[in-house]
Design a protein around this motif. Structure first.
Motif, PDB file in Angstrom:
ATOM      1  N   ARG A 101      40.219  32.459  31.143  1.00  0.00           N
ATOM      2  CA  ARG A 101      39.477  33.631  30.922  1.00  0.00           C
ATOM      3  C   ARG A 101      38.840  34.249  32.567  1.00  0.00           C
ATOM      4  NH1 ARG A 101      39.417  38.223  29.187  1.00  0.00           N
ATOM      5  NH2 ARG A 101      37.508  39.401  29.603  1.00  0.00           N
ATOM      6  N   THR A 102      38.831  33.313  33.448  1.00  0.00           N
ATOM      7  CA  THR A 102      38.543  33.828  34.767  1.00  0.00           C
ATOM      8  C   THR A 102      39.700  34.546  35.151  1.00  0.00           C
ATOM      9  OG1 THR A 102      36.809  32.121  35.046  1.00  0.00           O
ATOM     10  CG2 THR A 102      37.559  33.073  37.086  1.00  0.00           C
ATOM     11  N   PHE A 103      40.835  33.960  35.167  1.00  0.00           N
ATOM     12  CA  PHE A 103      42.261  34.443  35.529  1.00  0.00           C
ATOM     13  C   PHE A 103      42.246  36.065  34.893  1.00  0.00           C
ATOM     14  CE2 PHE A 103      46.287  32.998  37.756  1.00  0.00           C
ATOM     15  CZ  PHE A 103      46.295  34.172  38.192  1.00  0.00           C
ATOM     16  N   ASP A 104      42.088  35.903  33.642  1.00  0.00           N
ATOM     17  CA  ASP A 104      41.938  37.260  32.923  1.00  0.00           C
ATOM     18  C   ASP A 104      41.112  38.381  33.460  1.00  0.00           C
ATOM     19  OD1 ASP A 104      44.272  36.194  31.350  1.00  0.00           O
ATOM     20  OD2 ASP A 104      42.675  35.675  29.680  1.00  0.00           O
ATOM     21  N   GLU A 105      39.934  38.003  33.641  1.00  0.00           N
ATOM     22  CA  GLU A 105      39.116  38.764  34.210  1.00  0.00           C
ATOM     23  C   GLU A 105      39.092  39.546  35.457  1.00  0.00           C
ATOM     24  OE1 GLU A 105      35.481  36.659  34.508  1.00  0.00           O
ATOM     25  OE2 GLU A 105      35.035  36.669  32.368  1.00  0.00           O
ATOM     26  N   ILE A 106      40.020  38.683  36.317  1.00  0.00           N
ATOM     27  CA  ILE A 106      40.365  39.212  37.780  1.00  0.00           C
ATOM     28  C   ILE A 106      41.547  40.432  37.825  1.00  0.00           C
ATOM     29  CG2 ILE A 106      41.815  38.520  39.850  1.00  0.00           C
ATOM     30  CD1 ILE A 106      40.391  35.459  39.517  1.00  0.00           C
ATOM     31  N   VAL A 107      42.283  39.879  36.614  1.00  0.00           N
ATOM     32  CA  VAL A 107      43.436  40.718  36.389  1.00  0.00           C
ATOM     33  C   VAL A 107      42.996  42.224  35.897  1.00  0.00           C
ATOM     34  CG1 VAL A 107      45.615  41.429  34.983  1.00  0.00           C
ATOM     35  CG2 VAL A 107      45.305  39.062  36.037  1.00  0.00           C
ATOM     36  N   GLU A 108      41.952  41.919  34.800  1.00  0.00           N
ATOM     37  CA  GLU A 108      41.375  43.290  34.230  1.00  0.00           C
ATOM     38  C   GLU A 108      40.578  44.129  35.320  1.00  0.00           C
ATOM     39  OE1 GLU A 108      40.920  41.304  29.820  1.00  0.00           O
ATOM     40  OE2 GLU A 108      39.192  41.329  31.220  1.00  0.00           O
ATOM     41  N   ALA A 109      39.872  43.395  36.131  1.00  0.00           N
ATOM     42  CA  ALA A 109      39.000  44.097  37.083  1.00  0.00           C
ATOM     43  C   ALA A 109      39.982  44.619  38.288  1.00  0.00           C
ATOM     44  CB  ALA A 109      38.194  43.293  37.884  1.00  0.00           C
TER      45      ALA A 109
ATOM     46  N   PRO B  18      44.899  49.777  32.994  1.00  0.00           N
ATOM     47  CA  PRO B  18      44.977  49.091  31.947  1.00  0.00           C
ATOM     48  C   PRO B  18      46.246  48.741  31.348  1.00  0.00           C
ATOM     49  CG  PRO B  18      43.174  50.869  31.811  1.00  0.00           C
ATOM     50  CD  PRO B  18      43.943  50.838  33.103  1.00  0.00           C
ATOM     51  N   ASP B  19      47.361  49.668  31.650  1.00  0.00           N
ATOM     52  CA  ASP B  19      48.783  49.452  31.210  1.00  0.00           C
ATOM     53  C   ASP B  19      49.194  48.198  32.157  1.00  0.00           C
ATOM     54  OD1 ASP B  19      48.602  51.452  29.399  1.00  0.00           O
ATOM     55  OD2 ASP B  19      49.524  52.868  30.923  1.00  0.00           O
ATOM     56  N   ARG B  20      48.967  48.118  33.347  1.00  0.00           N
ATOM     57  CA  ARG B  20      49.388  46.929  34.138  1.00  0.00           C
ATOM     58  C   ARG B  20      48.836  45.896  33.630  1.00  0.00           C
ATOM     59  NH1 ARG B  20      50.757  47.537  40.662  1.00  0.00           N
ATOM     60  NH2 ARG B  20      52.282  49.052  39.629  1.00  0.00           N
ATOM     61  N   ALA B  21      47.511  45.605  33.614  1.00  0.00           N
ATOM     62  CA  ALA B  21      46.956  44.506  32.871  1.00  0.00           C
ATOM     63  C   ALA B  21      47.448  44.051  31.601  1.00  0.00           C
ATOM     64  CB  ALA B  21      45.206  44.904  32.929  1.00  0.00           C
ATOM     65  N   LYS B  22      47.615  45.035  30.706  1.00  0.00           N
ATOM     66  CA  LYS B  22      48.169  44.721  29.554  1.00  0.00           C
ATOM     67  C   LYS B  22      49.484  43.806  29.713  1.00  0.00           C
ATOM     68  CE  LYS B  22      49.435  46.454  24.996  1.00  0.00           C
ATOM     69  NZ  LYS B  22      49.643  47.696  24.143  1.00  0.00           N
ATOM     70  N   ALA B  23      50.229  44.333  30.596  1.00  0.00           N
ATOM     71  CA  ALA B  23      51.732  43.951  30.937  1.00  0.00           C
ATOM     72  C   ALA B  23      51.734  42.666  31.475  1.00  0.00           C
ATOM     73  CB  ALA B  23      52.498  44.691  31.709  1.00  0.00           C
ATOM     74  N   ILE B  24      50.680  42.216  32.524  1.00  0.00           N
ATOM     75  CA  ILE B  24      50.439  41.130  33.056  1.00  0.00           C
ATOM     76  C   ILE B  24      50.022  40.172  32.181  1.00  0.00           C
ATOM     77  CG2 ILE B  24      49.299  39.594  34.908  1.00  0.00           C
ATOM     78  CD1 ILE B  24      49.271  42.464  36.398  1.00  0.00           C
ATOM     79  N   LEU B  25      48.913  40.300  31.141  1.00  0.00           N
ATOM     80  CA  LEU B  25      48.163  39.342  30.220  1.00  0.00           C
ATOM     81  C   LEU B  25      49.306  38.791  29.296  1.00  0.00           C
ATOM     82  CD1 LEU B  25      44.874  41.051  29.899  1.00  0.00           C
ATOM     83  CD2 LEU B  25      45.405  39.070  31.332  1.00  0.00           C
ATOM     84  N   SER B  26      50.291  39.830  28.827  1.00  0.00           N
ATOM     85  CA  SER B  26      50.988  39.495  27.759  1.00  0.00           C
ATOM     86  C   SER B  26      52.597  38.720  28.273  1.00  0.00           C
ATOM     87  CB  SER B  26      51.569  40.562  27.065  1.00  0.00           C
ATOM     88  OG  SER B  26      52.169  41.648  27.923  1.00  0.00           O
ATOM     89  N   ASN B  27      52.609  38.607  29.812  1.00  0.00           N
ATOM     90  CA  ASN B  27      53.682  37.987  30.500  1.00  0.00           C
ATOM     91  C   ASN B  27      53.897  36.521  30.218  1.00  0.00           C
ATOM     92  OD1 ASN B  27      55.022  36.586  32.898  1.00  0.00           O
ATOM     93  ND2 ASN B  27      56.013  38.733  32.877  1.00  0.00           N
ATOM     94  N   PRO B  28      54.790  36.037  29.592  1.00  0.00           N
ATOM     95  CA  PRO B  28      55.054  34.659  29.607  1.00  0.00           C
ATOM     96  C   PRO B  28      54.589  33.586  30.669  1.00  0.00           C
ATOM     97  CG  PRO B  28      56.598  35.342  28.389  1.00  0.00           C
ATOM     98  CD  PRO B  28      56.166  36.720  29.273  1.00  0.00           C
ATOM     99  N   PHE B  29      55.297  34.057  31.999  1.00  0.00           N
ATOM    100  CA  PHE B  29      55.217  33.411  33.026  1.00  0.00           C
ATOM    101  C   PHE B  29      53.456  33.381  33.419  1.00  0.00           C
ATOM    102  CE2 PHE B  29      54.851  33.031  37.728  1.00  0.00           C
ATOM    103  CZ  PHE B  29      55.089  31.820  37.982  1.00  0.00           C
TER     104      PHE B  29
END
Length: 458
Positions: free
Chosen positions: A96-104, A108-119
């Motif tokens: 969740r901390t990692f997700d918060e960094i990405v979202e911050a 939004p579009d890039r964050a969504k792409a990162i969060l859904s990336n398998p790697f």
């Protein structure tokens, strides 16, 4: 050199100092870092400070001891804290901390792409060093909010305590390393011209990596790298900023250890590492130190007394009629009062109590069998006397084992103190059970503040 030569660690002045903003409890696994961090938080809050305790312990003991159903990535206030302060607690949610960094730090579009990336999902959930890096990230976030007077950090249960300091740099180096830059090169070169320029080399590289890692995995990595391009520098910048925060005067490191060889060896390594990195060390907390209220009775004397009690009496020895007198002469066991002091007279007195004269057949048979095994004539020994002597011998042997543990712990502590006489030390006596509530944490806090060895410690 003994532990008495070490400067005592003053816990309360450290907690009361408004200049102390961060306390980091570090050490190898299983030495009580979580309990120590929680006890410090409770004590600081009850002395008037607004405290948040950040734990990275997956066992969730902290939540249970503080009466909270569960801890998550959001600080939660702990009830029933006495005094004028406040205590909040939270447990690091690494992903969740990692997700918060990405979202911050991404649109939004890039964050969504990162969060859904398998790697990314694999990296954020279990990549080596991610937990330690995210602990540093969360510490930086808490400090930036400036909402709490004091932040107490329970470091991750790593294989080595040094991982907490090394992992953020390792992850930063990975995200900023040659491999990542190579994967980013086609996107940075731009369009067909870039791909044409790197066509031969990249084809060879991706072909080789595709065979080693699998084509889909390599594609996921490249997609992740392209989406994270603008964020890589931020990871390194924040890691460096938090590292400097740990070196600042408002931070205090407490190395937590048990009085065992491996734990104190790890503690010594950590002390040396903190000094090399110019990080402020407050002292050593030595948990689970054993003591004894009968330390004047040595292990050797206790074992000798036990063996004397367990030996069958020699009929030719006049003192065999009264073994209690033998114990009195050796001054090993106090025989001034109680049933044990009357054992000698009960053997030879013709006017023994009637209840002893009418011992049941089952008890008599048991006593005869035990006496036969020990080589003792059952007609010469009272069954009560034999059972008391066996119990006394067993207790003496337990005491001898405790004194041997104390001596081993003392030798181990002396080695550490000889290597680092400048490190202040606070000892916490071992408790009979686990800490599972605020009262237990208060007890640990009291023992931390007292700082001295437990009664009877060598």
């Amino acid at each position: 050199m003994t532990l008495d030569a070490a400067e005592p660690l003053a816990i309360d002045p450290l907690l009361d100092d408004p200049g102390t903003r961060i306390i980091v409890c570090c050490g190898s696994g299983g030495v009580g870092k979580t309990t120590t961090a929680a006890a410090l938080g409770v004590r600081a809050a009850e002395r008037g400070r607004k405290v948040v305790v950040l734990t990275i312990d997956p066992a969730r003991r902290l939540a249970q001891s503080m009466g909270i159903d569960s801890l998550d990535n959001t600080p939660r206030r702990v009830k029933d804290v006495e005094g004028d302060g406040e205590l909040h607690a939270m447990m690091l949610d690494m992903k969740r901390t990692f997700d918060e960094i990405v979202e911050a730090h991404a649109d939004p579009d890039r964050a969504k792409a990162i969060l859904s990336n398998p790697f990314y999902q694999s990296l954020s959930a279990g990549f080596a060093g991610t937990q330690e890096y995210m602990a540093m990230e969360k510490l930086g976030q808490l400090r930036a909010r400036d909402e709490w007077d004091l932040i107490v950090v329970d470091t991750p249960p790593s294989r080595s305590a040094l991982d907490f300091l090394d992992a953020p740099k390792r992850l930063g180096s990975f995200l900023d390393g040659k491999f990542i830059k190579l994967l980013m090169a086609p996107a940075k070169m731009g369009g067909r011209a870039g791909m044409k320029f790197l066509n031969v080399g990249m084809s060879m590289m991706t072909g080789t990596l595709g065979k080693l890692l699998g084509g889909p995995f390599l594609h996921d990595v490249q997609t992740f790298v392209a989406a994270m391009d603008t964020m890589f520098g931020g990871f390194r910048t924040r890691a460096d900023a938090t590292y400097r925060l740990l070196q600042a005067p408002g931070t205090a490191f407490l190395v937590v250890a048990a009085p065992e060889r491996d734990a104190l060896r790890e503690a010594a390594y950590f002390v040396e590492r903190l000094a090399a990195d110019d990080m402020p060390l407050a002292g050593l907390v030595l948990n689970r130190v054993h003591g004894s209220a009968a330390s004047r009775l040595s292990a050797e004397r206790a074992l000798a007394a036990a063996e004397s009690l367990e030996e069958p009496p020699d009929p030719a020895d006049p003192s065999a009629e009264n073994p209690a007198e033998n114990l009195d002469e050796r001054r090993i066991v106090d025989q001034e009062a109680g049933k044990a002091g009357d054992r000698g007279s009960s053997v030879s007195s013709p006017h023994a109590d009637a209840s002893h004269a009418h011992t049941s057949n089952a008890d008599a048979s048991h006593a005869d069998a035990a006496g036969a095994r020990a080589g003792i004539d059952p007609d010469r020994v009272d069954p009560d006397q034999e059972s008391v002597e066996q119990l006394t011998a067993g207790l003496l042997r337990l005491h001898a084992e405790r004194m041997q543990v104390l001596a081993r712990e003392q030798r181990t502590r002396d080695r550490f103190t000889a290597l680092h006489p400048e490190v202040p030390v606070a000892e916490v006596a071992a408790l009979p059970g686990d800490v599972h509530d605020l009262a237990g944490l208060r007890t640990i806090g009291d023992r931390l503040a007292a700082g001295g060895p437990p009664a009877g410690a060598a």
